[in-house]
Design a protein around this motif. Structure first.
Motif, mmCIF file in Angstrom:
data_model
loop_
_atom_site.group_PDB
_atom_site.id
_atom_site.type_symbol
_atom_site.label_atom_id
_atom_site.label_comp_id
_atom_site.label_asym_id
_atom_site.label_seq_id
_atom_site.Cartn_x
_atom_site.Cartn_y
_atom_site.Cartn_z
ATOM 1 N N ARG A 231 -0.980 5.695 97.291
ATOM 2 C CA ARG A 231 -1.973 4.713 96.880
ATOM 3 C C ARG A 231 -1.294 3.351 96.749
ATOM 4 N N ILE A 232 -1.889 2.339 97.367
ATOM 5 C CA ILE A 232 -1.383 0.974 97.295
ATOM 6 C C ILE A 232 -2.317 0.165 96.404
ATOM 7 N N ILE A 233 -1.734 -0.543 95.430
ATOM 8 C CA ILE A 233 -2.502 -1.354 94.490
ATOM 9 C C ILE A 233 -2.129 -2.818 94.674
ATOM 10 N N ASP A 234 -3.098 -3.696 94.522
ATOM 11 C CA ASP A 234 -2.894 -5.143 94.678
ATOM 12 C C ASP A 234 -2.123 -5.682 93.475
ATOM 13 N N ALA A 235 -0.819 -5.491 93.487
ATOM 14 C CA ALA A 235 0.037 -5.884 92.364
ATOM 15 C C ALA A 235 1.460 -6.028 92.876
ATOM 16 N N GLY A 236 2.361 -6.420 91.973
ATOM 17 C CA GLY A 236 3.773 -6.491 92.305
ATOM 18 C C GLY A 236 4.488 -5.208 91.928
ATOM 19 N N HIS A 237 5.716 -5.356 91.441
ATOM 20 C CA HIS A 237 6.530 -4.191 91.101
ATOM 21 C C HIS A 237 6.157 -3.593 89.754
ATOM 22 N N GLU A 238 5.633 -4.420 88.846
ATOM 23 C CA GLU A 238 5.373 -3.970 87.471
ATOM 24 C C GLU A 238 3.957 -3.425 87.316
ATOM 25 N N LEU A 239 3.629 -2.429 88.096
ATOM 26 C CA LEU A 239 2.282 -1.849 88.093
ATOM 27 C C LEU A 239 1.774 -1.409 86.719
ATOM 28 N N PRO A 240 2.599 -0.772 85.876
ATOM 29 C CA PRO A 240 2.055 -0.296 84.597
ATOM 30 C C PRO A 240 1.509 -1.398 83.699
ATOM 31 N N VAL A 241 2.005 -2.626 83.870
ATOM 32 C CA VAL A 241 1.511 -3.712 83.023
ATOM 33 C C VAL A 241 0.692 -4.741 83.793
ATOM 34 N N GLU A 242 0.883 -4.830 85.102
ATOM 35 C CA GLU A 242 0.077 -5.757 85.897
ATOM 36 C C GLU A 242 -1.350 -5.232 86.082
ATOM 37 N N LYS A 243 -1.467 -3.972 86.403
ATOM 38 C CA LYS A 243 -2.772 -3.354 86.636
ATOM 39 C C LYS A 243 -2.853 -2.014 85.876
ATOM 40 N N PRO A 244 -2.773 -2.064 84.555
ATOM 41 C CA PRO A 244 -2.704 -0.815 83.791
ATOM 42 C C PRO A 244 -3.932 0.074 83.938
ATOM 43 N N ALA A 245 -5.133 -0.514 83.897
ATOM 44 C CA ALA A 245 -6.350 0.304 83.994
ATOM 45 C C ALA A 245 -6.479 0.934 85.369
ATOM 46 N N GLU A 246 -6.145 0.177 86.404
ATOM 47 C CA GLU A 246 -6.243 0.705 87.766
ATOM 48 C C GLU A 246 -5.223 1.818 87.987
ATOM 49 N N LEU A 247 -4.023 1.633 87.471
ATOM 50 C CA LEU A 247 -3.014 2.683 87.592
ATOM 51 C C LEU A 247 -3.446 3.931 86.836
ATOM 52 N N THR A 248 -3.976 3.760 85.639
ATOM 53 C CA THR A 248 -4.444 4.906 84.854
ATOM 54 C C THR A 248 -5.539 5.667 85.591
ATOM 55 N N GLU A 249 -6.442 4.958 86.229
ATOM 56 C CA GLU A 249 -7.524 5.607 86.972
ATOM 57 C C GLU A 249 -6.971 6.405 88.149
ATOM 58 N N VAL A 250 -6.005 5.843 88.859
ATOM 59 C CA VAL A 250 -5.385 6.548 89.983
ATOM 60 C C VAL A 250 -4.682 7.811 89.482
ATOM 61 N N LEU A 251 -3.968 7.705 88.363
ATOM 62 C CA LEU A 251 -3.295 8.868 87.789
ATOM 63 C C LEU A 251 -4.306 9.928 87.366
ATOM 64 N N ASP A 252 -5.382 9.487 86.736
ATOM 65 C CA ASP A 252 -6.400 10.420 86.256
ATOM 66 C C ASP A 252 -7.020 11.200 87.414
ATOM 67 N N ARG A 253 -7.301 10.517 88.495
ATOM 68 C CA ARG A 253 -7.891 11.186 89.659
ATOM 69 C C ARG A 253 -6.922 12.207 90.242
ATOM 70 N N PHE A 254 -5.666 11.850 90.298
ATOM 71 C CA PHE A 254 -4.659 12.768 90.834
ATOM 72 C C PHE A 254 -4.505 14.003 89.943
ATOM 73 N N LEU A 255 -4.493 13.792 88.644
ATOM 74 C CA LEU A 255 -4.280 14.892 87.707
ATOM 75 C C LEU A 255 -5.464 15.830 87.620
ATOM 76 N N THR A 256 -6.657 15.299 87.841
ATOM 77 C CA THR A 256 -7.870 16.128 87.734
ATOM 78 C C THR A 256 -8.375 16.606 89.098
ATOM 79 N N GLY A 257 -7.736 16.140 90.166
ATOM 80 C CA GLY A 257 -8.143 16.566 91.500
ATOM 81 C C GLY A 257 -9.389 15.880 92.038
ATOM 82 N N ARG A 258 -9.790 14.769 91.391
ATOM 83 C CA ARG A 258 -10.955 14.033 91.884
ATOM 84 C C ARG A 258 -10.576 13.187 93.092
ATOM 85 N N PRO A 259 -11.477 13.035 94.072
ATOM 86 C CA PRO A 259 -11.156 12.223 95.257
ATOM 87 C C PRO A 259 -11.113 10.737 94.929
#
Length: 259
Positions: A231-259
């Motif tokens: 997954r590519i996100i519109d951010a720099g290297h510091e993804l956890p703080v640049e786009k925290p909500a978007e990263l969390t959503e990507v993680l959540d989908r991966f962990l729950t198996g949602r597309p």
């Protein structure tokens, strides 16, 4: 905060969320000169339903100890904490240097890693020309200037300067010996020829504007993984703080198996 004595270092960590929650515990590992608070958004979200563990690596944040000379040594610290907490199986999530640690753990103990997430990380350290020049200048310029240049480059263009200054301040608090020793550990890190052995479901998340560890380097790694989702996100290297909500959503989908 609780601490664990591990090989001469007092490791500070958080262990939150229900012990009988959804799935195995999530273990978050931060990157170079950072600390466990890079994962604040993810801790708040995921600890509502499952156990979440994060730590300050030795010499970083509120942990003591000198810098580790190898990524393997940092991986041993993570495993020591998990053994102390009696966590046998887990999902491992690492950012940047933390992703290098996560891959090292997965290669050494594949039976313990249920899923793997690499955020802004690679399997073989290859410095861009700009990063190489910064590192070669590290002994010739003031330490705080060296840190500031590295952290400034870690954020995508347009990220608020006042927030970047706060992250520079936090990174500058990391002792120079820790910063440079861990840099040497990253410089020597290379498991690219072995990641094909990692058979667990793997999520690779990277910032489009990452110039610290460019996308092309990540893609080289991703090709070597037998079961990787990218997954590519519109951010720099510091993804956890640049786009925290978007990263969390990507993680959540991966962990729950949602597309």
């Amino acid at each position: 905060m609780p601490q664990l004595e591990a090989d001469g270092a007092a490791l500070t960590y958080d262990d939150e969320g229900p012990r009988d929650g959804d799935g195995v515990p999530l273990v978050f590992v931060h990157g170079w000169t950072a600390n466990r608070h890079r994962w604040d958004h993810q801790l708040e979200h995921f600890s509502q339903k499952r156990r979440v563990i994060r730590l300050d690596l030795r010499g970083h944040g509120e942990s003591g100890g000198s810098g580790a000379r190898t990524i393997e040594a940092l991986a041993r610290d993570v495993l020591a904490l998990l053994d102390h907490l009696e966590v046998d199986r887990f999902v491992l999530i690492g950012h940047s240097m933390g992703g290098m640690i996560a891959q090292t753990v997965a290669l050494a103990h594949p039976e313990r890693v249920e899923r793997l997430v690499l955020v802004g990380s690679i399997s073989r350290m290859v410095y861009s020309r700009g990063r190489a020049l910064l590192m070669s200048a590290s002994t010739k310029v003031p330490f705080k200037l060296f840190i500031a240049a590295n952290i400034q480059r870690a954020f995508a263009p347009g990220y608020p300067r006042e927030e970047i200054r706060e992250y520079i301040k936090g990174s500058s608090a990391t002792p120079r010996e820790v910063v440079m020793t861990c840099y040497g550990a990253m410089r020597d890190f290379d498991v690219l020829d072995r990641v094909g052995e990692i058979r667990v479901p793997t999520l690779i998340v990277h910032g489009y504007h990452d110039i610290q560890l460019p996308v092309r380097q990540m893609l080289r790694m991703a090709k070597a993984y037998p079961d990787a989702e990218v997954r590519i996100i519109d951010a720099g290297h510091e993804l956890p703080v640049e786009k925290p909500a978007e990263l969390t959503e990507v993680l959540d989908r991966f962990l729950t198996g949602r597309p």
